[in-house]
Enzyme design. Structure first.
Site, PDB file in Angstrom:
ATOM      1  N   HIS A   1      16.840  17.573  11.544  1.00 16.53           N
ATOM      2  CA  HIS A   1      17.081  16.923  12.808  1.00 16.53           C
ATOM      3  C   HIS A   1      16.392  18.111  14.095  1.00 16.53           C
ATOM      4  O   HIS A   1      17.080  19.424  13.943  1.00 16.53           O
ATOM      5  CB  HIS A   1      18.770  16.773  13.092  1.00 16.53           C
ATOM      6  CG  HIS A   1      19.143  16.422  14.367  1.00 16.53           C
ATOM      7  ND1 HIS A   1      18.815  15.249  14.924  1.00 16.53           N
ATOM      8  CD2 HIS A   1      19.526  17.117  15.368  1.00 16.53           C
ATOM      9  CE1 HIS A   1      19.163  14.919  16.101  1.00 16.53           C
ATOM     10  NE2 HIS A   1      19.753  16.132  16.493  1.00 16.53           N
TER      11      HIS A   1
ATOM     12  N   TYR B   1      -8.881  -2.938  11.392  1.00 14.51           N
ATOM     13  CA  TYR B   1      -8.773  -1.399  11.510  1.00 14.51           C
ATOM     14  C   TYR B   1      -9.700  -1.054  12.838  1.00 14.51           C
ATOM     15  O   TYR B   1      -9.115  -0.353  13.581  1.00 14.51           O
ATOM     16  CB  TYR B   1      -9.100  -0.791  10.430  1.00 14.51           C
ATOM     17  CG  TYR B   1      -8.169  -0.690   9.246  1.00 14.51           C
ATOM     18  CD1 TYR B   1      -7.113   0.482   9.192  1.00 14.51           C
ATOM     19  CD2 TYR B   1      -7.610  -1.545   8.179  1.00 14.51           C
ATOM     20  CE1 TYR B   1      -6.131   0.609   8.364  1.00 14.51           C
ATOM     21  CE2 TYR B   1      -6.620  -1.290   7.456  1.00 14.51           C
ATOM     22  CZ  TYR B   1      -5.918  -0.305   7.385  1.00 14.51           C
ATOM     23  OH  TYR B   1      -5.035  -0.236   6.494  1.00 14.51           O
TER      24      TYR B   1
ATOM     25  N   ALA C   1     -10.489   6.745   2.602  1.00 14.54           N
ATOM     26  CA  ALA C   1     -11.069   7.926   2.415  1.00 14.54           C
ATOM     27  C   ALA C   1     -10.189   8.564   1.405  1.00 14.54           C
ATOM     28  O   ALA C   1     -10.729   9.058   0.315  1.00 14.54           O
ATOM     29  CB  ALA C   1     -11.134   9.102   3.649  1.00 14.54           C
TER      30      ALA C   1
ATOM     31  N   THR D   1     -19.544   8.911   5.647  1.00 14.41           N
ATOM     32  CA  THR D   1     -18.983   8.241   6.840  1.00 14.41           C
ATOM     33  C   THR D   1     -17.684   8.574   7.402  1.00 14.41           C
ATOM     34  O   THR D   1     -17.598   8.798   8.718  1.00 14.41           O
ATOM     35  CB  THR D   1     -18.679   6.819   6.434  1.00 14.41           C
ATOM     36  OG1 THR D   1     -19.803   6.296   5.743  1.00 14.41           O
ATOM     37  CG2 THR D   1     -18.434   5.824   7.363  1.00 14.41           C
TER      38      THR D   1
END
Ligand code: FAD
Ligand code: NAD
Length: 472
Positions: free
Chosen positions: A449, A191, A323, A46
């Site tokens: 940063h 989802y 998954a 899937t």
């Protein structure tokens, strides 16, 4: 089923080539075991063929389209653009190309590891013997010392909105569209509904949600979903909560609203995304004498079923149906079969929802930690105060990183974030939990940063009462 023509014996037989089954096969073969993997439906399962990757490809394309459209409407950052045009057929073909490349790659990896792959459908006669009907119609019988079941899951169908009606689609249908629908009703704001619904809204479809519960994405707390709710509102996406889809009508979908009144949404297509169910039928599970846990195959902390030498992994064994959970279980089972001592005992299984903005959840939320008897402190850092987020035009969406820690020893119990691009922080969050990090470990790690990761360090500083870049 035709007559079996040939009998083969193997040490490890794996059924299902999705993200649970194929890594299991690779690792087992790497460890020197004799492996046969049987899959029908495409290596990668899937996830690669009609789930994670195709959906993220469409989501990426939709975001690109929306960005260009926004520049065409109102120039920003000194950039103006012409109105973008969408060729949905070409978008779907681009996505299909990507899928073919990746599924081919999986085939190559299995071959390189030395696993034998059969393109066919397996059906068990008993717990260790199965018949495989190969793609060319031939059949063969396999007798295995050990069996790993990884048959995955499929979408749940609502009886009154059957997928055989061309106007009603599942996620698979939504990812194969060659024409952009003008209107779409999405049943279920979980989802799949939210990820795909938002993508279609970005491409220009008028999207409306019908959700049975009184909130979207019920797995996450309201503070986390607020930025998504805001995006939906500002982008003209209707969300009907506490509502029940009823039936297809001439022009769309009828539903019962939160007050029990009948209403209707215009919808060229109706996307039904109300959950997924394990594939437990059509392959002889009933002949294997295996205990179940509700609709799922019951397993212990080594993914062993109640039948000796038979293991089960991935969506077949229950929530979370993700998954990476299946992959972790697959690798573990392969190592157990090779004689290693392993248990499936992660501190957390991280989850990401690729909405706009994205959501990451790792470990416990403050409410969950309190419910588990912990006394907690939390630290929250808004992306609106982070230079890199602003430089990437994030921050204005209400996003933040929130860390939850045990008050007594500052052990990090959970990390949650919402904001543009936060999915990529999930690895650092998961690592912090698995390594048993304390707030001081996070705050004391030098973060580059300018990156979004600085927001994580700042959230730990905030929990310690000494943030540098927000006033407390
Ligand atoms: P599957 O991937 O379902 O694979 C099972 C395979 O076994 C299939 O190929 C099937 O045809 C085959 N099979 C079954 N029975 C037999 C048999 N008897 N003989 C031969 N072959 C058989 N998860 C995430 O973690 N992140 C995401 O972003 C994400 N996005 C998603 C988006 C969508 C639209 C969908 C639908 C799912 C998404 N998921 C995501 C969930 C993810 O796809 C699944 O959790 C994952 O694929 C489960 O893996 P699996 O190996 O258990 O099963
Ligand atoms: P889901 O469980 O996430 O959401 C289903 C939603 O549908 C829920 O909000 C539920 O209340 C609602 N619902 C159920 N019945 C309804 C009805 N009759 N009418 C209206 N609303 C209804 O399920 P999903 O979105 O289908 O996704 C299935 C699974 O796939 C997920 O649980 C997840 O494991 C996996 N997935 C993961 C990702 C990711 O990791 N980013 C992406 C997509 C899918």
């Amino acid at each position: 089923m035709g007559k079996a023509t040939k009998t083969t014996k193997t040490n490890v037989l794996i059924i299902g080539g999705g993200p649970a089954g194929y890594p299991c096969a690779i690792r087992a073969a790497q460890l020197g075991l004799d492996v046969i993997l049987v899959d029908k439906g495409g290596l990668g399962g899937t996830c690669l063929n009609r789930g994670c990757i195709p959906s993220k490809a469409v989501i990426h394309a939709a975001s690109r389209f929306e960005e260009i459209a926004a520049h065409a409407e109102t120039p920003a950052m000194g950039i103006s653009a012409g109105k973008p045009k969408l060729d949905m057929k070409a978008l779907t073909a681009w996505k299909d190309n990507l899928v073919t490349k990746l599924t081919g790659g999986v085939g190559g990896l299995l071959k390189a590891a030395g696993a034998n792959v059969l393109d066919g459908w397996a059906e068990f006669i008993d717990a260790k013997t199965c018949t495989v009907t190969l793609a060319d119609g031939e059949t063969m019988t396999i007798e295995a010392q050990n069996v790993v079941l990884a048959t995955g899951s499929v979408e749940v169908e609502l009886p009154f909105l059957p997928f055989d009606d061309p106007r009603i689609i599942s996620s698979t249908g939504a990812l194969a569209l060659e024409k952009l629908p003008k209107t779409m009703a999405v049943v279920g704001a979980g989802y799949i509904g939210l990820e795909l619904g938002i993508a279609f809204a970005k491409l220009g479809t008028k999207v409306s949600f019908v959700e049975a519960l009184d909130r979207i994405l019920p797995l996450y707390d309201k503070a986390m979903t607020r930025p998504i709710t805001r995006w939906l509102k500002t982008h003209n996406v209707d969300v009907h909560l506490s509502s029940k889809a009823k039936a297809l009508t001439k022009s769309g979908l009828s539903y019962e609203d939160k007050d029990g009144k009948e209403a209707e949404i215009a919808a060229e297509k109706v996307l039904v995304a109300v959950g997924r169910k394990p594939v437990t039928q059509g392959w002889g599970l009933e002949n294997m004498a295996i205990d179940m846990s509700g609709p799922f195959v019951k397993v212990d902390d080594q993914c062993a079923t109640s039948m000796r030498g038979v293991y089960a992994i991935g969506d077949l064994v229950g929530e979370p149906m993700l998954a990476h959970k299946g992959t972790a279980q697959g690798e573990m089972v392969a190592e157990i079969l090779a004689g290693h001592r392993r248990r499936f005992d992660p501190v957390s299984i991280p989850a990401v929802c690729f909405t706009e903005p994205e959501i990451v959840g790792v470990g416990l939320t403050p409410d969950e930690a309190k419910a588990a008897g912990e006394t907690v402190i939390t630290g929250k850092f808004p992306f609106a105060a982070l230079g890199k987020a602003l430089a990437m035009q994030g921050g204005a969406d209400g996003g933040f990183v929130r860390v939850t820690a045990r008050q007594s020893d500052h052990l990090v119990l959970g990390i949650h974030a919402v904001g543009a691009h936060v999915a990529e922080l999930s690895g650092e969050f998961a690592l912090a939990l698995e390594m048993g990090a304390r707030l001081e470990d996070i705050a004391g790690t030098i973060h580059v940063h300018p990156t979004l990761g600085e927001g994580f360090a700042e959230s730990a500083l905030a929990a310690l009462g000494q943030p540098l870049h927000i006033a407390q």
